[in-house]
Design an enzyme around this catalytic site. Structure first.
Site, PDB file in Angstrom:
ATOM      1  N   ASP A 205       0.815  -1.205   0.000  1.00  0.00           N
ATOM      2  CA  ASP A 205       0.000   0.000   0.000  1.00  0.00           C
ATOM      3  C   ASP A 205       0.851   1.259   0.000  1.00  0.00           C
ATOM      4  OD1 ASP A 205      -2.434  -1.225  -0.111  1.00  0.00           O
ATOM      5  OD2 ASP A 205      -2.914  -1.010   2.013  1.00  0.00           O
TER       6      ASP A 205
ATOM      7  N   LYS B 260      -3.775   3.208  -2.388  1.00  0.00           N
ATOM      8  CA  LYS B 260      -4.943   4.068  -2.611  1.00  0.00           C
ATOM      9  C   LYS B 260      -4.708   5.373  -1.881  1.00  0.00           C
ATOM     10  CE  LYS B 260      -8.389   0.402  -3.100  1.00  0.00           C
ATOM     11  NZ  LYS B 260      -8.864   0.826  -4.422  1.00  0.00           N
TER      12      LYS B 260
ATOM     13  N   MET C 221      -8.422   9.220   8.208  1.00  0.00           N
ATOM     14  CA  MET C 221      -8.755   9.734   6.873  1.00  0.00           C
ATOM     15  C   MET C 221      -9.813  10.841   6.938  1.00  0.00           C
ATOM     16  SD  MET C 221      -8.858   5.991   5.027  1.00  0.00           S
ATOM     17  CE  MET C 221      -9.896   5.305   6.343  1.00  0.00           C
TER      18      MET C 221
END
Length: 266
Positions: A49, A71, A186
């Site tokens: 990741d 991502k 996030m």
């Protein structure tokens, strides 16, 4: 006991045709578990990741293939179904496949989705937990997420939904009332909207907030503010993701405990 004198740990063998879902921790390579290091040293393919640092990837077995599957919000990135399909295909080709994720794979890391796909496909897999940024990252900033006097309950929540918007799947007013400490993953993009919803739900505008960016890494930054000023202060600071947000009285401990940064391994 010296490192050289440590006994053998009898760590598991990474069998061909299997996938290990491994948490790499919040960034500092020293926070890897022994199981994670063992996986890195045996894997044929490492599917990693965006939040897995180069220092961790350098621990992979020489000759191991590295495949980026990160991502990042607002940027072109692999689709989750494609990543899961790739893991299955690599395993069926007989490879030892390491799916390496920042933090813990089961804490807002889509590890559960990938494990379900592997199980449905009949691909053997192992899950190796990692230290989540919501715990280890905040500890490096001198913010204990629980404290007997000021943080007796903690809630972890995501700051954006699958569509990238502020999540509507839970009751923000109930969340505001229901916990001493709130840790948001996030959430930087929506900090203004989230702060407004929490204040509307009963949180004090003057409540302490900390934003910890690049947690556990040499470039770690900590911004302390309040709910009412969070959006403006984040914008003025120039802080960018990846970042954790923690709301609650434990943030005030950063003023003292954050001085321990000099003792860290970096």
């Amino acid at each position: 006991m010296s490192v050289a004198a440590m006994p053998e740990l009898n760590l598991p063998t990474f069998e061909p045709g299997t996938v290990w879902l491994v948490g790499a921790g919040p960034g500092d390579p020293g926070l890897l578990t022994l199981h994670a290091l063992n996986a890195l040293r045996q894997a044929d393919v490492v599917v990693y990741d965006a939040l897995v640092g180069p220092g961790i990837l350098e621990m992979a077995r020489p000759g191991a293939e590295r495949i980026f599957a990160g991502k990042r919000g607002g940027k072109p990135s692999p689709k989750q179904p494609d990543i899961s399909r790739q893991l299955i295909e690599l395993a069926r080709a007989g490879h030892r496949v390491l799916r390496l994720k920042g933090g813990d794979p089961f804490v807002f890391g889509r590890g559960g989705e990938e494990a379900l796909e592997l199980a449905d496909a009949g691909v053997p897999f192992r899950v190796i937990p990692g230290i989540s940024a919501g715990i280890g990252g905040l500890a490096y900033a001198g913010i204990p997420i629980t404290n007997r006097e000021s943080g007796q309950a903690v809630t972890f929540a995501t700051g954006h939904s699958a569509t990238g918007d502020v999540p509507d799947a839970f009751d923000w007013a109930a969340l505001a009332r229901g916990t001493h400490v709130l840790v948001l993953y996030m959430a930087l993009k929506h900090i203004g909207t989230i702060a407004a919803r929490l204040i509307d739900g009963g949180r004090s505008p003057d409540e302490s907030v900390a934003v910890v960016a690049n947690a556990t890494l040499p470039e770690q930054r900590v911004l302390t503010t309040t709910l009412a000023r969070a959006a403006a202060d984040v914008a003025a600071s120039g802080i960018e993701p990846p970042a954790m947000i923690v709301i609650g009285p434990v943030v005030d401990l950063h003023a003292v405990l954050g001085q321990g940064k000099a003792q860290l391994s970096w």
